[in-house]
Design a protein around this motif. Structure first.
Motif, short mmCIF file in Angstrom:
data_model
loop_
_atom_site.label_atom_id
_atom_site.label_comp_id
_atom_site.label_asym_id
_atom_site.label_seq_id
_atom_site.Cartn_x
_atom_site.Cartn_y
_atom_site.Cartn_z
N ASP A 85 -8.47 9.13 -0.82
CA ASP A 85 -7.51 10.01 -0.16
C ASP A 85 -6.93 11.03 -1.14
N LEU A 86 -6.66 10.60 -2.35
CA LEU A 86 -6.15 11.53 -3.36
C LEU A 86 -7.18 12.61 -3.66
N ASP A 104 0.83 -1.20 0.00
CA ASP A 104 0.00 0.00 0.00
C ASP A 104 0.87 1.26 0.00
N ALA A 105 1.93 1.23 0.80
CA ALA A 105 2.84 2.38 0.84
C ALA A 105 3.53 2.58 -0.51
N GLU A 164 -7.05 15.16 -1.03
CA GLU A 164 -5.84 15.97 -1.15
C GLU A 164 -5.89 16.92 -2.34
N VAL A 190 -5.67 5.18 -10.70
CA VAL A 190 -5.53 4.18 -9.65
C VAL A 190 -6.03 2.83 -10.19
N HIS A 211 1.80 7.07 -6.75
CA HIS A 211 0.78 8.05 -7.11
C HIS A 211 1.21 9.49 -6.83
N ILE A 266 -7.12 4.65 -1.54
CA ILE A 266 -6.10 5.53 -2.12
C ILE A 266 -6.76 6.59 -2.99
N ARG A 276 -8.68 -1.27 -0.36
CA ARG A 276 -7.53 -0.44 -0.01
C ARG A 276 -7.13 0.48 -1.16
N GLN A 277 -7.29 0.00 -2.38
CA GLN A 277 -6.96 0.85 -3.52
C GLN A 277 -8.03 1.92 -3.75
N ARG A 323 1.04 4.19 -2.92
CA ARG A 323 0.86 5.61 -2.60
C ARG A 323 2.05 6.44 -3.06
#
Length: 270
Positions: A122-123, A77-78, A126, A92, A84, A119, A115-116, A81
Motif C-alpha cells: 500500500d505504501l 494493523d492501524a 501511495e 516495514v 509509517h 502495508i 498483513r505487513q 500504519r
C-alpha cells in the motif's frame, strides 16, 4: 570509518540504565547512523520515539516479529500504519516467519506477515514505498511462498540476521534482496558456514548489523562482563567480515555503508 548498523534493538530494557552511554560508545566506534528495530506493538512506537530524539543519527523500523504474531489484530494493523506516516520510520518490519521456536502458531505468523507485506504494498501505491526488514528462521519454503504472493507489489527487502544455507542465500540474491550479516559470523559453533558464504554476496547487496543486545560476537576480546551486545561492536564485525571476503576493512566498511544508505534512503553524513 563510517559504519551503519541496520538492526539494533535499542528499546530493549537492558539499555534502560545506560542508553545514552551506549549511543556515545557507538559514535566513538565509528557508527554514524543506526536503524532501531521495531518488532512489536510495544516497541515499534518506542523505536520511533528514539529516532525522533536523535534526528539524523537514529532511524526506526516498525513491525511485528513472528514471535509476537498473535498480537497482530486490526487495531495493531492501524497502529503500524500510523507509525509509517512518520518519515523517521524507514522500513516495514521486523516481520517474517520463525518456525525455530514457534512462539506464535504458524498460521498466525503467516497472517501477520501477509498483513505487513500489504502495508508495504500500500505504501508503494501511495508513492512513499519503504523497504522490508525481514526475519526468517527454519521457515524458508513458507517464507518464499508468502513473498512470492506479493511479487511486483513491494520494493527492496533485506533478510536481516542471515544465518541460513547457501541455497537460501542465493534464493534471496536471485530476487535482488539484500543480506544482513551479524556477529553470528563470529560463532565457531553455529556460524562457521557463513565465513565462506559471505564471499559470494555482491557488495551492493551486503549490509551489517549487531542485532544488539543479542548475538555478542564470540570473538570479541575482552568480553564485556554482562555479555550484552551493543552497536560499538559493529566495528569488530566489519573487521571479521572483511577478512573473510579478502578485502581491506576500509573497503568493506565503505561498501556496506553506501549500500545501507541507498537501501534506507538516508542522507549522507558530512
Amino acid at each position: 570509518m563510517q559504519l551503519i548498523d541496520i538492526g539494533a534493538n535499542l528499546t530493549h530494557d537492558s539499555f534502560d540504565h545506560d542508553r545514552d552511554a551506549v549511543l556515545q560508545r557507538a559514535r566513538d566506534a565509528g557508527i554514524v547512523q543506526m536503524m532501531v528495530t521495531g518488532a512489536s506493538r510495544e516497541h515499534s512506537p518506542k523505536a520511533l520515539a528514539l529516532a525522533q530524539a536523535h534526528p539524523g543519527f537514529l532511524f526506526a523500523t516498525a513491525g511485528v516479529h513472528p514471535h509476537h504474531a498473535v498480537e497482530y489484530t486490526d487495531e495493531c494493523d492501524a497502529e503500524m500504519r500510523a507509525l509509517h506516516a512518520h518519515p523517521e520510520v524507514v522500513a516495514v518490519g521486523e516481520c517474517g516467519l520463525d518456525y525455530f521456536r514457534d512462539f506464535s502458531p504458524r498460521p498466525a505468523q503467516r497472517r501477520a506477515f501477509e498483513r505487513q507485506l500489504q502495508i508495504a504494498a500500500d505504501l508503494a501505491v501511495e508513492g512513499v514505498g519503504k523497504p522490508l526488514f525481514l526475519h526468517q528462521r527454519d521457515a524458508h519454503a513458507d517464507f518464499m511462498a508468502v513473498m512470492k504472493s506479493f511479487e511486483g507489489r513491494i520494493g527492496p527487502a533485506v533478510v536481516h540476521c542471515f544465518t541460513g544455507t547457501r541455497e537460501e542465500m542465493f534464493d534471496y540474491l536471485d530476487r535482488d534482496w539484500h543480506i544482513g550479516i551479524t556477529g553470528w559470523l563470529c560463532d565457531e559453533r553455529r556460524g562457521l558456514h557463513l565465513r565462506e558464504l559471505v564471499k559470494s554476496i555482491p557488495a551492493n547487496r551486503l549490509m551489517i548489523e549487531t542485532d544488539a543486545p543479542y548475538l555478542l560476537p564470540r570473538t570479541v576480546k575482552p568480553k564485556p562482563s554482562h555479555h550484552r551486545n551493543e552497536p560499538r561492536f559493529l566495528a569488530h564485525i566489519v573487521e571479521e567480515l572483511a577478512r573473510d571476503r579478502g578485502e581491506e576493512v576500509a573497503t568493506t566498511a565503505a561498501m556496506t555503508t553506501a549500500t545501507a544508505r541507498d537501501f534506507f534512503r538516508l542522507s549522507a553524513i558530512p
